[in-house]
Write a protein that holds these residues in place. Structure first.
Motif, PDB file in Angstrom:
ATOM      1  N   THR A   1      -2.219   6.059   7.529  1.00  0.00           N
ATOM      2  CA  THR A   1      -0.878   6.637   7.564  1.00  0.00           C
ATOM      3  C   THR A   1      -0.059   6.022   6.426  1.00  0.00           C
ATOM      4  OG1 THR A   1       0.012   4.922   9.023  1.00  0.00           O
ATOM      5  CG2 THR A   1      -0.999   6.856  10.076  1.00  0.00           C
ATOM      6  N   HIS A   2       1.066   6.648   6.115  1.00  0.00           N
ATOM      7  CA  HIS A   2       1.927   6.100   5.078  1.00  0.00           C
ATOM      8  C   HIS A   2       2.462   4.732   5.493  1.00  0.00           C
ATOM      9  CE1 HIS A   2       5.616   6.263   2.330  1.00  0.00           C
ATOM     10  NE2 HIS A   2       4.559   6.186   1.547  1.00  0.00           N
ATOM     11  N   ARG A   3       2.658   4.543   6.779  1.00  0.00           N
ATOM     12  CA  ARG A   3       3.109   3.247   7.296  1.00  0.00           C
ATOM     13  C   ARG A   3       2.110   2.148   6.925  1.00  0.00           C
ATOM     14  NH1 ARG A   3       6.236   1.121  11.488  1.00  0.00           N
ATOM     15  NH2 ARG A   3       7.173   3.169  11.733  1.00  0.00           N
ATOM     16  N   TYR A   4       0.834   2.442   7.071  1.00  0.00           N
ATOM     17  CA  TYR A   4      -0.185   1.448   6.729  1.00  0.00           C
ATOM     18  C   TYR A   4      -0.240   1.227   5.221  1.00  0.00           C
ATOM     19  CZ  TYR A   4      -4.728  -0.910   6.609  1.00  0.00           C
ATOM     20  OH  TYR A   4      -5.741  -1.815   6.402  1.00  0.00           O
ATOM     21  N   GLN A   5      -0.081   2.292   4.457  1.00  0.00           N
ATOM     22  CA  GLN A   5      -0.088   2.161   3.006  1.00  0.00           C
ATOM     23  C   GLN A   5       1.022   1.226   2.533  1.00  0.00           C
ATOM     24  OE1 GLN A   5       0.790   5.718   0.712  1.00  0.00           O
ATOM     25  NE2 GLN A   5      -0.745   5.139  -0.809  1.00  0.00           N
ATOM     26  N   LEU A   6       2.194   1.370   3.121  1.00  0.00           N
ATOM     27  CA  LEU A   6       3.306   0.495   2.765  1.00  0.00           C
ATOM     28  C   LEU A   6       3.000  -0.957   3.127  1.00  0.00           C
ATOM     29  CD1 LEU A   6       6.382   2.650   3.852  1.00  0.00           C
ATOM     30  CD2 LEU A   6       5.616   2.181   1.527  1.00  0.00           C
ATOM     31  N   GLN A   7       2.415  -1.160   4.293  1.00  0.00           N
ATOM     32  CA  GLN A   7       2.077  -2.517   4.712  1.00  0.00           C
ATOM     33  C   GLN A   7       1.068  -3.153   3.766  1.00  0.00           C
ATOM     34  OE1 GLN A   7       3.316  -4.368   7.053  1.00  0.00           O
ATOM     35  NE2 GLN A   7       4.069  -3.149   8.745  1.00  0.00           N
ATOM     36  N   VAL A   8       0.031  -2.411   3.416  1.00  0.00           N
ATOM     37  CA  VAL A   8      -0.993  -2.955   2.529  1.00  0.00           C
ATOM     38  C   VAL A   8      -0.423  -3.193   1.144  1.00  0.00           C
ATOM     39  CG1 VAL A   8      -3.214  -2.494   1.421  1.00  0.00           C
ATOM     40  CG2 VAL A   8      -2.872  -1.874   3.811  1.00  0.00           C
ATOM     41  N   ARG A   9       0.402  -2.280   0.677  1.00  0.00           N
ATOM     42  CA  ARG A   9       0.973  -2.383  -0.666  1.00  0.00           C
ATOM     43  C   ARG A   9       1.850  -3.618  -0.810  1.00  0.00           C
ATOM     44  NH1 ARG A   9       4.416   2.693  -2.018  1.00  0.00           N
ATOM     45  NH2 ARG A   9       2.371   3.699  -1.901  1.00  0.00           N
ATOM     46  N   GLU A  10       2.592  -3.940   0.222  1.00  0.00           N
ATOM     47  CA  GLU A  10       3.582  -5.005   0.114  1.00  0.00           C
ATOM     48  C   GLU A  10       3.190  -6.321   0.780  1.00  0.00           C
ATOM     49  OE1 GLU A  10       6.041  -4.707  -1.792  1.00  0.00           O
ATOM     50  OE2 GLU A  10       6.000  -2.562  -2.126  1.00  0.00           O
ATOM     51  N   LEU A  11       2.266  -6.278   1.727  1.00  0.00           N
ATOM     52  CA  LEU A  11       2.021  -7.475   2.529  1.00  0.00           C
ATOM     53  C   LEU A  11       0.571  -7.939   2.507  1.00  0.00           C
ATOM     54  CD1 LEU A  11       4.252  -6.498   5.577  1.00  0.00           C
ATOM     55  CD2 LEU A  11       4.806  -8.008   3.685  1.00  0.00           C
ATOM     56  N   ALA A  12      -0.090  -7.750   1.375  1.00  0.00           N
ATOM     57  CA  ALA A  12      -1.488  -8.146   1.271  1.00  0.00           C
ATOM     58  C   ALA A  12      -1.660  -9.580   0.774  1.00  0.00           C
ATOM     59  CB  ALA A  12      -2.238  -7.191   0.347  1.00  0.00           C
ATOM     60  N   ALA A  13      -0.569 -10.330   0.698  1.00  0.00           N
ATOM     61  CA  ALA A  13      -0.637 -11.681   0.134  1.00  0.00           C
ATOM     62  C   ALA A  13      -1.100 -12.685   1.185  1.00  0.00           C
ATOM     63  CB  ALA A  13       0.725 -12.093  -0.412  1.00  0.00           C
ATOM     64  N   THR A  14      -2.394 -12.887   1.261  1.00  0.00           N
ATOM     65  CA  THR A  14      -2.943 -13.929   2.129  1.00  0.00           C
ATOM     66  C   THR A  14      -3.927 -14.759   1.321  1.00  0.00           C
ATOM     67  OG1 THR A  14      -4.807 -12.576   2.853  1.00  0.00           O
ATOM     68  CG2 THR A  14      -2.770 -12.413   4.147  1.00  0.00           C
ATOM     69  N   ARG A  15      -4.123 -15.984   1.731  1.00  0.00           N
ATOM     70  CA  ARG A  15      -5.036 -16.854   0.990  1.00  0.00           C
ATOM     71  C   ARG A  15      -6.447 -16.285   1.007  1.00  0.00           C
ATOM     72  NH1 ARG A  15      -6.298 -22.952   2.829  1.00  0.00           N
ATOM     73  NH2 ARG A  15      -7.449 -21.811   4.404  1.00  0.00           N
TER      74      ARG A  15
END
Length: 271
Positions: free
Chosen positions: A227-241
């Motif tokens: 979904t677009h909701r998931y795309q936004l999450q992945v686009r902005e919040l993929a910063a993990t070690r």
């Protein structure tokens, strides 16, 4: 601005934030929701108020649109942050939680990488990714195989030191797990990697990040669409070690860019 107007604006901002906790409630079904989104997009002062109110609640506004609705994510330490015990209950994790946490973590990263394999896919609001549990397990296993080969080449010990990177510790456990471990009822057992992938996909589906498609007749398994909701999450919040470690290995899913996911400055709360 009078106190009454300020109070009305603050209440409206809180209502918009509240919609973000109902991921399957879309603006198309709610005129009030649509009106708040339109106001957010057209009124910079209101948008700023929404972001500040969200920040005070321990939330970061990820995106607001008629398509995705209000999308926010919990900041570290927020009361809304999903805790390990809560996640363990939701995916029915019963034992070895430290190990399972790492396995579920790299599984979620694999789902994101497979759903948006190229940089242009992640940046294209019209792009819809597709992913299935078998693809996730195969991708994670390919990462683990590479880590295993590198570990063998370096003549590493069987058990890594406690301060080893997360992925380095994870591959040793993952490769020992069967992809499918049928039980007496015919279902895959909880320790199987296919089960981990299926539960991770279901977790995202329950939160409006994925939609379920029909069962693929060739693979006899369900396919999920982003979904677009998931795309936004992945686009902005993929910063993990762990994700940074994954990128550093140079292992990418098929048809992928080296810069398929970008990271977020954790200190940035507002535009």
């Amino acid at each position: 601005m009078t106190d009454e107007i300020l109070g009305d604006d603050t209440e409206a901002a809180a209502r918009l934030i509240g919609y973000g906790f109902r991921p399957k409630h879309t603006p198309a079904r709610d005129d009030s929701y649509q009106a708040l989104i339109k106001r957010y997009q057209e009124d910079p002062d209101f948008a700023y108020l929404v972001k500040r109110c969200a920040a005070g609640m321990g939330l970061q506004v990820v995106g607001v649109s008629a398509r995705s609705g209000m999308v926010h994510a919990a900041l570290p330490g927020s009361v809304f942050e999903t805790k390990m015990d809560q996640f363990a209950r939701q995916v029915r994790m019963r034992e070895h939680r430290d190990t399972e946490r790492v396995l579920y973590g790299i599984t979620h990263l694999a789902i994101a990488a497979l759903a948006f394999p190229r940089r242009e896919d992640l940046g294209d609001d019209g792009y819809v990714g597709r992913v299935a549990a078998s693809e996730v397990t195969q991708y994670v296993r390919s990462v683990c195989d590479l880590l295993s080969e590198r570990g063998t080449a370096a003549d590493e010990e069987e058990d890594p030191p406690a301060d080893a990177p997360e992925l380095d510790r994870a591959w040793r456990v993952y490769l020992k797990r069967p992809e499918v471990a049928p039980t007496r009822t015919g279902r895959s057992g909880p320790a199987a990697t296919r089960t981990i992938a299926t539960r991770a996909l279901t977790y995202l589906f329950d939160r409006g990040m994925l939609t379920q498609q029909g069962v693929d007749p060739e693979r006899a398994e369900r396919t999920y669409r982003t979904t677009h909701r998931y795309q936004l999450q992945v686009r902005e919040l993929a910063a993990t070690r762990a994700y940074e470690e994954l990128l550093s290995l140079g292992v990418q899913p098929p048809v992928s860019d080296a810069d398929g996911l970008r990271t977020l400055n954790p200190d940035t709360l507002y535009d």
